[in-house]
Design a protein around this motif. Structure first.
Motif, PDB file in Angstrom:
ATOM      1  N   THR A 141       0.811  -1.219   0.000  1.00  0.00           N
ATOM      2  CA  THR A 141       0.000   0.000   0.000  1.00  0.00           C
ATOM      3  C   THR A 141       0.847   1.273   0.000  1.00  0.00           C
ATOM      4  O   THR A 141       0.293   2.369  -0.053  1.00  0.00           O
ATOM      5  N   ARG A 142       2.139   1.152   0.051  1.00  0.00           N
ATOM      6  CA  ARG A 142       2.993   2.340   0.089  1.00  0.00           C
ATOM      7  C   ARG A 142       3.262   2.868  -1.319  1.00  0.00           C
ATOM      8  O   ARG A 142       3.082   2.159  -2.308  1.00  0.00           O
ATOM      9  N   ARG A 143       3.717   4.105  -1.412  1.00  0.00           N
ATOM     10  CA  ARG A 143       4.219   4.657  -2.667  1.00  0.00           C
ATOM     11  C   ARG A 143       5.742   4.574  -2.629  1.00  0.00           C
ATOM     12  O   ARG A 143       6.377   5.096  -1.720  1.00  0.00           O
ATOM     13  N   TYR A 144       6.315   3.922  -3.622  1.00  0.00           N
ATOM     14  CA  TYR A 144       7.759   3.714  -3.658  1.00  0.00           C
ATOM     15  C   TYR A 144       8.444   4.903  -4.317  1.00  0.00           C
ATOM     16  O   TYR A 144       8.088   5.313  -5.421  1.00  0.00           O
ATOM     17  N   GLY A 145       9.430   5.466  -3.644  1.00  0.00           N
ATOM     18  CA  GLY A 145      10.172   6.594  -4.188  1.00  0.00           C
ATOM     19  C   GLY A 145      11.248   6.146  -5.157  1.00  0.00           C
ATOM     20  O   GLY A 145      11.504   4.948  -5.337  1.00  0.00           O
ATOM     21  N   LYS A 146      11.887   7.121  -5.783  1.00  0.00           N
ATOM     22  CA  LYS A 146      12.941   6.826  -6.737  1.00  0.00           C
ATOM     23  C   LYS A 146      14.116   6.138  -6.031  1.00  0.00           C
ATOM     24  O   LYS A 146      14.676   6.676  -5.078  1.00  0.00           O
ATOM     25  N   PRO A 147      14.518   4.947  -6.495  1.00  0.00           N
ATOM     26  CA  PRO A 147      15.641   4.249  -5.865  1.00  0.00           C
ATOM     27  C   PRO A 147      16.975   4.917  -6.212  1.00  0.00           C
ATOM     28  O   PRO A 147      17.068   5.700  -7.170  1.00  0.00           O
ATOM     29  N   ALA A 148      17.990   4.609  -5.436  1.00  0.00           N
ATOM     30  CA  ALA A 148      19.349   5.086  -5.723  1.00  0.00           C
ATOM     31  C   ALA A 148      20.104   4.008  -6.495  1.00  0.00           C
ATOM     32  O   ALA A 148      19.822   2.817  -6.366  1.00  0.00           O
ATOM     33  N   PHE A 149      21.053   4.419  -7.319  1.00  0.00           N
ATOM     34  CA  PHE A 149      21.888   3.421  -7.998  1.00  0.00           C
ATOM     35  C   PHE A 149      22.734   2.668  -6.976  1.00  0.00           C
ATOM     36  O   PHE A 149      22.890   1.454  -7.068  1.00  0.00           O
ATOM     37  N   GLY A 150      23.298   3.385  -6.029  1.00  0.00           N
ATOM     38  CA  GLY A 150      24.029   2.740  -4.943  1.00  0.00           C
ATOM     39  C   GLY A 150      25.275   1.994  -5.365  1.00  0.00           C
ATOM     40  O   GLY A 150      25.697   1.060  -4.673  1.00  0.00           O
ATOM     41  N   LEU A 151      25.876   2.376  -6.475  1.00  0.00           N
ATOM     42  CA  LEU A 151      27.097   1.712  -6.940  1.00  0.00           C
ATOM     43  C   LEU A 151      28.297   2.438  -6.346  1.00  0.00           C
ATOM     44  O   LEU A 151      28.575   3.587  -6.700  1.00  0.00           O
ATOM     45  N   LYS A 152      28.986   1.790  -5.452  1.00  0.00           N
ATOM     46  CA  LYS A 152      30.044   2.447  -4.683  1.00  0.00           C
ATOM     47  C   LYS A 152      31.438   2.286  -5.286  1.00  0.00           C
ATOM     48  O   LYS A 152      32.268   3.189  -5.213  1.00  0.00           O
ATOM     49  N   GLU A 153      31.703   1.126  -5.871  1.00  0.00           N
ATOM     50  CA  GLU A 153      33.044   0.901  -6.422  1.00  0.00           C
ATOM     51  C   GLU A 153      33.011  -0.168  -7.498  1.00  0.00           C
ATOM     52  O   GLU A 153      32.033  -0.914  -7.635  1.00  0.00           O
ATOM     53  N   THR A 154      34.067  -0.230  -8.284  1.00  0.00           N
ATOM     54  CA  THR A 154      34.227  -1.248  -9.308  1.00  0.00           C
ATOM     55  C   THR A 154      35.708  -1.562  -9.433  1.00  0.00           C
ATOM     56  O   THR A 154      36.555  -0.850  -8.884  1.00  0.00           O
ATOM     57  N   VAL A 155      36.027  -2.618 -10.142  1.00  0.00           N
ATOM     58  CA  VAL A 155      37.420  -3.021 -10.345  1.00  0.00           C
ATOM     59  C   VAL A 155      37.755  -2.850 -11.821  1.00  0.00           C
ATOM     60  O   VAL A 155      37.120  -3.451 -12.692  1.00  0.00           O
ATOM     61  N   VAL A 156      38.751  -2.007 -12.102  1.00  0.00           N
ATOM     62  CA  VAL A 156      39.172  -1.719 -13.468  1.00  0.00           C
ATOM     63  C   VAL A 156      40.626  -2.151 -13.632  1.00  0.00           C
ATOM     64  O   VAL A 156      41.521  -1.602 -12.990  1.00  0.00           O
ATOM     65  N   ASN A 157      40.836  -3.147 -14.480  1.00  0.00           N
ATOM     66  CA  ASN A 157      42.200  -3.663 -14.699  1.00  0.00           C
ATOM     67  C   ASN A 157      42.927  -3.967 -13.388  1.00  0.00           C
ATOM     68  O   ASN A 157      44.084  -3.618 -13.204  1.00  0.00           O
ATOM     69  N   GLY A 158      42.200  -4.592 -12.464  1.00  0.00           N
ATOM     70  CA  GLY A 158      42.803  -4.969 -11.190  1.00  0.00           C
ATOM     71  C   GLY A 158      42.814  -3.863 -10.155  1.00  0.00           C
ATOM     72  O   GLY A 158      43.173  -4.107  -8.996  1.00  0.00           O
ATOM     73  N   MET A 159      42.437  -2.639 -10.531  1.00  0.00           N
ATOM     74  CA  MET A 159      42.421  -1.514  -9.597  1.00  0.00           C
ATOM     75  C   MET A 159      41.004  -1.318  -9.056  1.00  0.00           C
ATOM     76  O   MET A 159      40.052  -1.293  -9.833  1.00  0.00           O
ATOM     77  N   THR A 160      40.875  -1.168  -7.750  1.00  0.00           N
ATOM     78  CA  THR A 160      39.586  -0.855  -7.156  1.00  0.00           C
ATOM     79  C   THR A 160      39.351   0.651  -7.247  1.00  0.00           C
ATOM     80  O   THR A 160      40.150   1.443  -6.746  1.00  0.00           O
ATOM     81  N   CYS A 161      38.258   1.026  -7.915  1.00  0.00           N
ATOM     82  CA  CYS A 161      37.970   2.446  -8.140  1.00  0.00           C
ATOM     83  C   CYS A 161      36.659   2.816  -7.461  1.00  0.00           C
ATOM     84  O   CYS A 161      35.657   2.101  -7.586  1.00  0.00           O
ATOM     85  N   ARG A 162      36.670   3.907  -6.744  1.00  0.00           N
ATOM     86  CA  ARG A 162      35.458   4.423  -6.131  1.00  0.00           C
ATOM     87  C   ARG A 162      34.587   5.099  -7.196  1.00  0.00           C
ATOM     88  O   ARG A 162      35.085   5.785  -8.093  1.00  0.00           O
ATOM     89  N   ILE A 163      33.276   4.914  -7.091  1.00  0.00           N
ATOM     90  CA  ILE A 163      32.339   5.483  -8.044  1.00  0.00           C
ATOM     91  C   ILE A 163      31.746   6.772  -7.472  1.00  0.00           C
ATOM     92  O   ILE A 163      31.286   6.807  -6.325  1.00  0.00           O
ATOM     93  N   ARG A 164      31.767   7.810  -8.277  1.00  0.00           N
ATOM     94  CA  ARG A 164      31.129   9.062  -7.890  1.00  0.00           C
ATOM     95  C   ARG A 164      30.142   9.453  -8.986  1.00  0.00           C
ATOM     96  O   ARG A 164      30.522   9.621 -10.145  1.00  0.00           O
ATOM     97  N   GLU A 165      28.878   9.596  -8.615  1.00  0.00           N
ATOM     98  CA  GLU A 165      27.857   9.989  -9.584  1.00  0.00           C
ATOM     99  C   GLU A 165      27.874  11.506  -9.769  1.00  0.00           C
ATOM    100  O   GLU A 165      27.922  12.255  -8.792  1.00  0.00           O
ATOM    101  N   GLU A 166      27.851  11.944 -11.009  1.00  0.00           N
ATOM    102  CA  GLU A 166      27.815  13.376 -11.293  1.00  0.00           C
ATOM    103  C   GLU A 166      26.903  13.651 -12.479  1.00  0.00           C
ATOM    104  O   GLU A 166      26.877  12.901 -13.448  1.00  0.00           O
ATOM    105  N   VAL A 167      26.133  14.719 -12.378  1.00  0.00           N
ATOM    106  CA  VAL A 167      25.268  15.158 -13.482  1.00  0.00           C
ATOM    107  C   VAL A 167      26.078  16.104 -14.351  1.00  0.00           C
ATOM    108  O   VAL A 167      26.560  17.129 -13.886  1.00  0.00           O
TER     109      VAL A 167
END
Length: 429
Positions: free
Chosen positions: A56-82
């Motif tokens: 019965t609730r109204r669901y708000g817009k979810p967040a992507f919530g992606l914090k980090e990824t691994v690129v060529n063996g390097m752990t990289c922090r994710i920052r969202e920007e418009v």
């Protein structure tokens, strides 16, 4: 029907007290100091209260919530920007930091559908490409939140938005259209090619898109053909109520779209909620969490402008303007035969019940002047519509093929242009 949205808002308001009471009861029977919490009776009460509150609730817009990824063996922090803004869309960049930037990996613009759900429905798609691409996504704005003073947004505007974003990110850009955006994306590319625009993308990938819905028509396609455009206008278009910023804007509301999706597989959704109830009663928190995560995303919906929805129904599903060669953008013909420089990949699901097999592949026939060496078709066995862009088979089989395709047609990495600052409506490029 114009009052449907008002009644929908009123129903939410009327049920709010009951929802508050059941939520309080759920907390009571989940409280570790309450002895009943550890009994089957207590767990049953808590599970029933949670299901009532969630349905019965109204669901708000979810967040992507992606914090980090691994690129060529390097752990990289994710920052969202418009990095680009318009009233109905933000272009979101998943910045992976300096080390990843220096790799000059292909840029990938993921064009999310305007079809009732938020762009976060493609979270898994974004996550799959973060290790191999510099990823951007169209973050469409809920139409009920856009004031009438911001004007209209229709299919022509969608094509303009996509064109602007491709120019913003050029060169060495690859565009991935998921489902409904296939038509405006390929139309935008054709228009740019007709003008010999130097900022055309290096490649475009269309996944489960309705390029030609006359091929293997699904229940969705047949419904549009049977009812016609006028029926949808009479029965699906409502005005945003006064409680929202977009008051009096005509929209196709997300709750109607969601109702349609749910009705297509109602037995599956009822079974899923019953299973969630049983998991909660049995104390199986992990299984219940998976169900919660899915429905938190699936039940979060947004409104579409009436003009966009009606134009899409009319052009794509009723008239089939694109495959017939009759589609126009602001009076200019959209001719896919103009596409000569942009590599084309299509991806379809064998069990897709929304975009039937062959509907996306039709793009290859329409882009008749594109060399065969620049075309690739992939039919994924055993997956439905959502399996085309999410899930285990997408990650293991589809995403690697797309990555190989973009690498094959990527241009000179030295020419990569860094993303610019945020531009807002009315500002010169």
């Amino acid at each position: 029907m114009n009052f449907a949205y008002f009644w929908y808002e009123a129903a939410h308001a009327l049920v709010s007290p009951a929802r508050a009471v059941t939520d309080a009861a759920r907390l009571t029977f989940n409280n570790p100091i309450n002895p009943l919490t550890y009994t089957a009776y207590g767990r049953t009460i808590a599970a029933a209260c949670e299901l009532f509150e969630r349905t019965t609730r109204r669901y708000g817009k979810p967040a992507f919530g992606l914090k980090e990824t691994v690129v060529n063996g390097m752990t990289c922090r994710i920052r969202e920007e418009v990095i680009w803004q318009r009233p109905f869309c933000n272009l979101l960049h998943f910045d992976r930091g300096g080390k990843a930037k220096r790799l000059n990996q292909p840029k990938l613009l993921i064009v999310a559908p305007v079809s009732g759900h938020y762009a976060t429905l493609l979270r898994g798609t974004v996550e799959a490409f973060l290790p191999t691409h510099d990823v951007y996504i169209t973050d469409w704005v809920d139409a009920r939140l856009v004031p009438l003073s911001e004007g209209r947004f229709d299919l022509d505007d969608y094509i303009d938005y996509v064109t602007e974003m491709m120019r913003e990110l050029a060169p060495n850009l690859h565009v991935l259209a998921v489902c409904q955006p296939s038509v405006p994306v390929i139309a935008a590319v054709a228009l740019m090619e007709a003008e010999n625009d130097p900022d055309v993308p290096a490649s475009m990938i269309h996944m489960g898109g309705p390029i030609d819905t006359r091929r293997s028509p699904t229940a969705v396609n047949l419904l549009a053909q049977e009812r016609g455009t006028d029926w949808f206008r009479r029965n699906c278009i409502v005005k945003v109520p006064f409680t929202q910023p977009g008051f009096m804007r005509e929209v196709y509301p997300g709750f109607l779209q969601l109702s349609g999706f749910m009705a297509m597989n109602i037995d599956r959704h009822l079974t899923a909620h019953w299973e969630m109830f049983q998991h909660l009663v049995d104390g199986d928190g992990d299984s219940a969490d998976k169900q919660r995560e899915f429905y938190d995303e699936y039940l979060a919906v947004m409104d579409m402008t009436a003009e966009f929805y009606m134009q899409t129904i009319d052009e794509v599903f009723v008239k089939h303007s694109l495959p017939k060669g009759e589609m126009k953008h602001r009076g200019k013909p959209v001719d896919l035969a103009a596409i000569r420089r942009v590599a084309l990949m299509t991806v379809e699901g064998e069990r897709d019940d929304i975009s039937g097999v062959g509907q996306t592949q039709a793009a290859h026939d329409l882009c008749r002047n594109l060399p065969a060496a620049m075309k690739l078709q992939h039919l994924q066995p055993g997956v439905g519509h959502y399996g085309v862009f999410n899930g285990r088979r997408f990650h293991q089989e589809i995403a690697p093929k797309i990555t190989a395709f973009t690498r094959k047609f990527n241009g000179n990495a030295d020419e990569v242009r860094p993303a610019g600052r945020v531009r807002v409506k009315g500002e010169a490029a």
